[in-house]
Write an enzyme that holds these catalytic residues in place. Structure first.
Site, mmCIF file in Angstrom:
data_model
loop_
_atom_site.group_PDB
_atom_site.id
_atom_site.type_symbol
_atom_site.label_atom_id
_atom_site.label_comp_id
_atom_site.label_asym_id
_atom_site.label_seq_id
_atom_site.Cartn_x
_atom_site.Cartn_y
_atom_site.Cartn_z
ATOM 1 N N GLY A 72 0.789 -1.215 0.000
ATOM 2 C CA GLY A 72 0.000 0.000 0.000
ATOM 3 C C GLY A 72 0.825 1.271 0.000
ATOM 4 O O GLY A 72 0.456 2.261 -0.653
ATOM 5 N N THR A 73 1.931 1.274 0.728
ATOM 6 C CA THR A 73 2.756 2.482 0.805
ATOM 7 C C THR A 73 3.322 2.849 -0.559
ATOM 8 O O THR A 73 3.263 4.011 -0.985
ATOM 9 C CB THR A 73 3.892 2.302 1.822
ATOM 10 O OG1 THR A 73 3.327 2.180 3.130
ATOM 11 C CG2 THR A 73 4.843 3.492 1.800
ATOM 12 N N ASN A 159 -7.821 4.061 8.876
ATOM 13 C CA ASN A 159 -7.108 2.954 9.511
ATOM 14 C C ASN A 159 -7.121 3.017 11.036
ATOM 15 O O ASN A 159 -6.827 2.025 11.686
ATOM 16 C CB ASN A 159 -5.656 2.916 9.026
ATOM 17 C CG ASN A 159 -4.947 4.232 9.223
ATOM 18 O OD1 ASN A 159 -5.375 5.269 8.714
ATOM 19 N ND2 ASN A 159 -3.852 4.219 9.967
ATOM 20 N N GLN A 187 -7.612 -0.471 3.976
ATOM 21 C CA GLN A 187 -8.457 -1.014 5.034
ATOM 22 C C GLN A 187 -9.833 -1.428 4.519
ATOM 23 O O GLN A 187 -10.516 -2.238 5.143
ATOM 24 C CB GLN A 187 -8.629 0.024 6.155
ATOM 25 C CG GLN A 187 -7.358 0.431 6.861
ATOM 26 C CD GLN A 187 -6.773 -0.673 7.720
ATOM 27 O OE1 GLN A 187 -7.467 -1.597 8.144
ATOM 28 N NE2 GLN A 187 -5.478 -0.593 7.991
ATOM 29 N N GLY A 208 -1.680 -6.696 0.399
ATOM 30 C CA GLY A 208 -2.002 -8.077 0.697
ATOM 31 C C GLY A 208 -2.102 -8.417 2.170
ATOM 32 O O GLY A 208 -2.954 -9.205 2.589
ATOM 33 N N HIS A 209 -1.244 -7.811 2.996
ATOM 34 C CA HIS A 209 -1.127 -8.298 4.364
ATOM 35 C C HIS A 209 -2.259 -7.856 5.283
ATOM 36 O O HIS A 209 -2.330 -8.293 6.437
ATOM 37 C CB HIS A 209 0.227 -7.922 4.966
ATOM 38 C CG HIS A 209 0.388 -6.473 5.306
ATOM 39 N ND1 HIS A 209 0.413 -6.015 6.606
ATOM 40 C CD2 HIS A 209 0.549 -5.394 4.527
ATOM 41 C CE1 HIS A 209 0.585 -4.707 6.602
ATOM 42 N NE2 HIS A 209 0.675 -4.304 5.349
ATOM 43 N N THR A 245 11.483 -6.952 -11.017
ATOM 44 C CA THR A 245 11.078 -8.331 -11.254
ATOM 45 C C THR A 245 9.875 -8.677 -10.395
ATOM 46 O O THR A 245 9.871 -8.443 -9.182
ATOM 47 C CB THR A 245 12.238 -9.291 -10.926
ATOM 48 O OG1 THR A 245 13.364 -8.958 -11.749
ATOM 49 C CG2 THR A 245 11.842 -10.734 -11.173
ATOM 50 N N CYS A 338 2.531 2.005 11.430
ATOM 51 C CA CYS A 338 3.598 2.647 10.659
ATOM 52 C C CYS A 338 4.210 3.827 11.391
ATOM 53 O O CYS A 338 5.254 4.324 11.010
ATOM 54 C CB CYS A 338 3.062 3.097 9.305
ATOM 55 S SG CYS A 338 2.519 1.731 8.266
#
Length: 402
Positions: A72-73, A159, A187, A208-209, A245, A338
Site C-alpha cells: 500500500g505504501t 485505519n 483497510q 495483501g497483508h 522483477t 507505521c
C-alpha cells in the site's frame, strides 16, 4: 501450559490464510522470471497474468488496470507523487495536491515531500467529529481551486477509527471539476463493498497483508487514462509505471487473499461486527471512563469498518495501556503501526476535534478473520487492571513534576 496471546491488531497486519500459504509454497517450487521468454518464464508470466485477472474480477476492474506493487505504501506514493508530476507536466498550473487531514502517513508524507521539494501547494480537506470528510469543504475547494489541483487523495476507510468515507460523492464532485481522485483502500477491501468501476476514482491502493495475504504484495488500480509518472526505472514491467522483477509466488498468494476476503466479506462483516459490538459494549459497561471514537452504531458495518473498535480511556496514556495490555497477553495498538514508537497524540483524533489530553488515552482494537469471542472476553478481563495501573503512572508523573 502457556496461553496463546490475544491478537487485536489486525488493522496493522493479519494472519496469512492457510490456503494462501499453500498457494505461495506451490508457486515457489516453479523456477522462472516472469519477464523471461523461455518456457519457465512463460509459466511464471501466466501465474502473474492469471492473478491480475482474479484481482480485477474481485474488485470490478479491468486486468490492465491492476499494477502490482510491494504494498500500500508504494501504491500511495506512486499515485500521489506520480499523479502530481504527470498532471503538472501536462499542465504547469496544476501545482496543488489536496488530501484529507486523516490520511495514512504514506499519503501525508508524500504530500509533504511535494510541498518541500517540488514547490507544490497542499490543501487539506477537513473532517467532522466522526472522521468523515466534509463534502461542503470538498465542494468549496474544487470550486475555488479546480484549475490548479493536480490530484485529490481521500482514503476509503480510516485505519485508526474505522470511518468509511463518501468516496462516490467525492469522486463525482472531483470529476465534474476535472480533477483526478486517488483513494487508499487498504483497510476497505474485504471489509466493505469495493467496486473500482463504480467508485468513480482514478487510482486505488490496496495491499495483501491486511487481507490474509503475504507482506510485500499490493497493487495500484489505475484507469487506462490516468496520468501517472513512474517513480522507479529499469524494465517498466507494470505498464511502464513500475519497474522490478515480479514475485509470481507472492502475487499468486495476494490474488487468492483478495478473492477470499471479497467473497467472504458479507459473512465476515456480520460475525466480526458482532464481536466488535461485544467488545465496545463490554468496555463501556465496565464504568472505567471509556469513550468510543468515530462513527458508531451497534450492528452497523457500512459507516464504520466491522472490525474496528477505537476506544479512548480518560486519564491514561495510550502507550502505557498498550504495554500493560501486552504484558497481560493482549496485542493492540494506539494507532497506525507505521508510526509506532512516536509518543504523540494521533493526528486523526486531533483532526476530528478531540482535545489532545483525551486523544492521548487512545486504544485501537481491530478484529480479523481469526478473532473469537474468547479474544474479546480476555481483553475485557485485562482492561480494568491495565487502566488502574496506567492512571497511577500518570498521577505519579504529575506529582513528581509538581
Amino acid at each position: 501450559m502457556s496461553v496463546e496471546p490475544v491478537y487485536l491488531d489486525h488493522a496493522a497486519t493479519t494472519a496469512v490464510r492457510p490456503d494462501v500459504v499453500d498457494e505461495i509454497a506451490t508457486t515457489m517450487r516453479h523456477l522462472g522470471n516472469p519477464s523471461a521468454l523461455h518456457a519457465s518464464g512463460r509459466l511464471a508470466r501466466r501465474t502473474v497474468e492469471e492473478s491480475r485477472e482474479r484481482i480485477a474480477q474481485a474488485l470490478d476492474a479491468r486486468p490492465s488496470e491492476v499494477i502490482f506493487t510491494s504494498g500500500g505504501t508504494e501504491a500511495d506514493n506512486l499515485a500521489v507523487v506520480g499523479g502530481f508530476r504527470a498532471r503538472r507536466a501536462a499542465d504547469p498550473q496544476r501545482t496543488t495536491v489536496a488530501a484529507s487531514t486523516i490520511e495514512h502517513h504514506a499519503v501525508l508524507d508524500s504530500a509533504e515531500y511535494l510541498l518541500e521539494h517540488e514547490a507544490a501547494t497542499v490543501r487539506w480537506l477537513e473532517v467532522d467529529g466522526t472522521g468523515r470528510v466534509r463534502l461542503d469543504v470538498a465542494s468549496d475547494l474544487l470550486a475555488e481551486h479546480a484549475a490548479e489541483l493536480a490530484i485529490i487523495s481521500v482514503m476509503w476507510a480510516n485505519n485508526e477509527v474505522g470511518t468509511v468515507q463518501p468516496i462516490r460523492q467525492l469522486a463525482d464532485l472531483a470529476q465534474e471539476a476535472g480533477v483526478p481522485v486517488h483513494t487508499d483502500a487498504v483497510q476497505a477491501v474485504g471489509q466493505v463493498p469495493v467496486s473500482f468501476a463504480k467508485s468513480g476514482v482514478d487510482l486505488l491502493s490496496l495491499t495483501g497483508h491486511k487481507l490474509g495475504g503475504p507482506v510485500g504484495t499490493g497493487a495500484l488500480l489505475a484507469r487506462r487514462d490516468a496520468q501517472v509518472q513512474p517513480l522507479t526505472f529499469g524494465g517498466g514491467q507494470e505498464r511502464q509505471l513500475r519497474s522490478g522483477t515480479l514475485d509470481a509466488a507472492g502475487i499468486a498468494g495476494f490474488a487468492l487473499a483478495v478473492e477470499r476476503s471479497v467473497a467472504e466479506r458479507e459473512s465476515n462483516a456480520h460475525r466480526i461486527g458482532a464481536l466488535r459490538d461485544r467488545l465496545v459494549k463490554g468496555a463501556l459497561d465496565l464504568g472505567i471512563g471509556v469513550e468510543v471514537s468515530g462513527a458508531y452504531t451497534a450492528g452497523e458495518t457500512t459507516d464504520r469498518l466491522a472490525g474496528n473498535a477505537h476506544l479512548r480511556v480518560t486519564g491514561c496514556e495510550g502507550d502505557s495501556l498498550l504495554y500493560l495490555l501486552d504484558a497481560a497477553g493482549i496485542a493492540c495498538s494506539t494507532g497506525s503501526a507505521c508510526t509506532a514508537g512516536v509518543p504523540r497524540p494521533s493526528h486523526v483524533l486531533l483532526a476530528m476535534g478531540i482535545p489532545e489530553e483525551d486523544a492521548r488515552g487512545a486504544l485501537r482494537l481491530s478484529l480479523g478473520h481469526t478473532s473469537s469471542q474468547d479474544d474479546v472476553d480476555r481483553f475485557l478481563a485485562a482492561l480494568p487492571a491495565a487502566v488502574t495501573r496506567a492512571r497511577s503512572a500518570v498521577d505519579a508523573s504529575r506529582r513528581s513534576s509538581a
